[in-house]
Scaffold this active site. Structure first.
Site, PDB file in Angstrom:
ATOM      1  N   ASP A  73      -8.723  -5.107  -6.151  1.00  0.00           N
ATOM      2  CA  ASP A  73      -8.347  -3.873  -5.459  1.00  0.00           C
ATOM      3  C   ASP A  73      -8.920  -2.674  -6.207  1.00  0.00           C
ATOM      4  O   ASP A  73      -8.628  -2.468  -7.384  1.00  0.00           O
ATOM      5  CB  ASP A  73      -6.818  -3.776  -5.391  1.00  0.00           C
TER       6      ASP A  73
ATOM      7  N   SER B   6       0.849  -1.189   0.000  1.00  0.00           N
ATOM      8  CA  SER B   6       0.000   0.000   0.000  1.00  0.00           C
ATOM      9  C   SER B   6       0.885   1.239   0.000  1.00  0.00           C
ATOM     10  O   SER B   6       1.763   1.369  -0.853  1.00  0.00           O
ATOM     11  CB  SER B   6      -0.947  -0.035   1.203  1.00  0.00           C
TER      12      SER B   6
ATOM     13  N   HIS C 230      -7.968  -4.428  -1.593  1.00  0.00           N
ATOM     14  CA  HIS C 230      -6.705  -3.826  -1.190  1.00  0.00           C
ATOM     15  C   HIS C 230      -6.120  -4.497   0.055  1.00  0.00           C
ATOM     16  O   HIS C 230      -4.901  -4.568   0.214  1.00  0.00           O
ATOM     17  CB  HIS C 230      -6.908  -2.333  -0.933  1.00  0.00           C
TER      18      HIS C 230
END
Length: 526
Positions: free
Chosen positions: A470, A244, A507
């Protein structure tokens, strides 16, 4: 001494700050002695007893002529009760919670730290934790970068047995194998888990930085981390690893210090922030800043903006998972089908988001959310952006060496443009560099500016991983990283994309999938 944030009020008035907020009420359920007649910066523990606000009651009571009874709003009552509890909290500690996640190591730098956008930290702290043993030549270190709201506590330690956010990914025989590697994880500059951030004390006056804290960038965070590595005598990392926001930092570390990194792992990250993720983070910041308890960042020792934080986290949570997963997990189920529908959380998905926001609202400093998320928005490894940043950094260093005052005037940094945005007749290209006009012409392949910017990584083994489900960092953004590196001449790029048949976790897959994410990382590092 007057709070430095209040100096230059006349200049801020020219920015329409006061005009935009002069009509905003300030007595939000608090006792009368804390109304707008009391300056906000004097809203401190002046008395040992103060009345706590009571939950709001319906102003429009039921009348005999009404067709239907007024609705109840338990979700709002719960927020009012939270405010009452925070207001009544110990006068010695103040309502602002401690964000510590337990014991960690601390690196303190006494040397001034000049930031990319002209700010300065006279000194700073980096909170960090480490696992494994550093070998004799200090060549087995892995720097693990965190996501936006994570602390340095990625794995449990003897002094802090609480499970870390990557607990199963670190340890003997794990992907980050502590039998082989010395793993270091830090809390970023701007954060609130031990590293210097907005909630820290400004050594120049002994008061909290609050929104006097300067704007920071991903590169600032990485450069601060390398000061820590210098103090540990680590000249070259075995690998830089992150997911991330950490995936962005991992790439930035390789571009900034290519000679000091062996391998690079970037999971669910990007080489530059794109409009969708910027828009989502902007929305989170807006709902937080609209909370009257935010007080332009000077809420410390007062009631923190917990309602804005809760809403910001709910928005973020929507982007962390995927629609197909929620379809399986929640469907259209209501929490209690036997009851009338409500405007408060009613569907299971609503109660899930409500719980996520409520759980988070006092676990992370609101100002840190603003600063760190803005750093993500500013991220761009394109050549032009890097060149401008280096020039600005060099000029700031010259100014500091000559004793010149900061030229950065923050008093008018948040003005709105003179002309609002208008829809353009042509389609905007997704590869338009920041601050350059859109041509409306779509291009194929990675943009040349990004290829040049990531050229320092052309000789490094790089693992890039993405997840098809995601929506915050879509898989095409990881493909862009891999294609850019290939175009830059890198012959050792491994790109892995997990399809929806493998993971529906969106995600958050990097936190949950030990087999597919962890397995690939472990194999790549060995």
């Amino acid at each position: 001494m007057m709070n430095p944030a209040l100096r230059g009020a006349a200049r801020r008035a020219s920015c329409n700050w006061r005009a935009a907020n002069s009509a905003r009420p300030t007595n939000f359920g608090l006792s009368s002695k804390y109304t707008s007649q009391t300056p906000q910066w004097r809203f401190i523990h002046s008395n040992s007893h103060r009345s706590a606000p009571q939950p709001a009651v319906a102003k429009h009571e039921q009348t005999q002529d009404s067709s239907n009874p007024a609705m109840s709003f338990p979700c709002l009552d719960a927020q009012d009760a939270r405010t009452a509890t925070l207001t009544a909290r110990s006068l010695n500690s103040g309502p602002e919670p401690s964000y510590t996640t337990g014991h960690h190591e601390n690196f303190h730098s006494k040397e001034p730290f000049l930031l990319d956008w002209g700010g300065i930290l006279p000194e700073f702290n980096i909170a960090y934790e480490a696992w494994g043993t550093l070998n004799a030549d200090k060549s087995n270190a892995i720097l693990l970068h965190t996501g936006l709201s994570a602390s340095s506590h990625a794995h449990s330690t003897p002094s802090n047995s609480k499970n870390g956010w990557w607990e199963k990914f670190i340890g003997p025989g794990a992907p980050l194998d502590t039998n082989k590697y010395f793993v270091i994880c830090t809390n970023v500059i701007g954060g609130c888990y031990g590293s210097t951030g907005p909630s820290s004390i400004d050594p120049s006056d002994g008061k909290r930085y609050a929104t006097r804290f300067p704007i920071v960038t991903m590169e600032d965070m990485v450069r601060a981390q390398f000061r820590l590595l210098d103090s540990l005598g680590i000249q070259k990392l075995h690998a830089s690893v992150g997911s991330s926001m950490g995936g962005m930092q991992s790439l930035a570390a390789g571009v900034l210090f290519p000679e000091r990194i062996g391998r690079v792992v970037s999971i669910s990250g990007c080489a530059r922030s794109h409009p969708y993720s910027i828009a989502m983070r902007h929305t989170q910041r807006q709902v937080l800043m609209m909370d009257p308890n935010w007080r332009r960042g000077f809420y410390y020792d007062l009631v923190p903006p917990h309602s804005g934080m809760k809403l910001a986290r709910e928005i973020a949570t929507v982007t962390y998972r995927s629609g197909p997963e929620w379809e399986k997990r929640f469907g259209r189920k209501r929490a209690d089908p036997s009851k009338q529908p409500a405007l408060c959380p009613d569907f299971l998905i609503e109660t899930y988001l409500d719980h996520a926001g409520e759980k988070f609202c006092l676990e992370y400093d609101p100002n840190s959310l603003l600063y760190v998320s803005k750093a993500m928005d500013l991220f761009d490894l394109g050549h032009a952006h890097q060149k401008e940043t280096r020039a600005r950094r060099e000029q700031n260093a010259k100014n500091a060496a000559q004793g010149k005052p900061e030229s950065n005037d923050a008093s008018c940094s948040l003005t709105l443009p003179d002309q609002p945005y208008e829809e353009q007749p042509s389609v905007t290209s997704s590869v338009t560099p920041m601050n350059e006009p859109a041509t409306g012409e779509l291009t194929t392949g990675p943009p040349e500016d990004l290829v040049r910017g990531m050229a320092p990584l052309k000789d490094h083994p790089v693992l890039v991983m993405g997840v098809a489900s995601d929506i915050l960092f879509p898989a095409w953004q990881q493909r862009e990283i891999a294609e850019t590196l290939l175009a830059a001449g890198n012959k050792n790029v491994e790109h892995v994309e997990l399809g929806e048949d493998v993971s529906l976790f969106g995600h958050d897959t990097f936190l949950l999938d030990l087999e597919n994410i962890g397995g690939r990382v472990g194999k790549f590092l060995s």
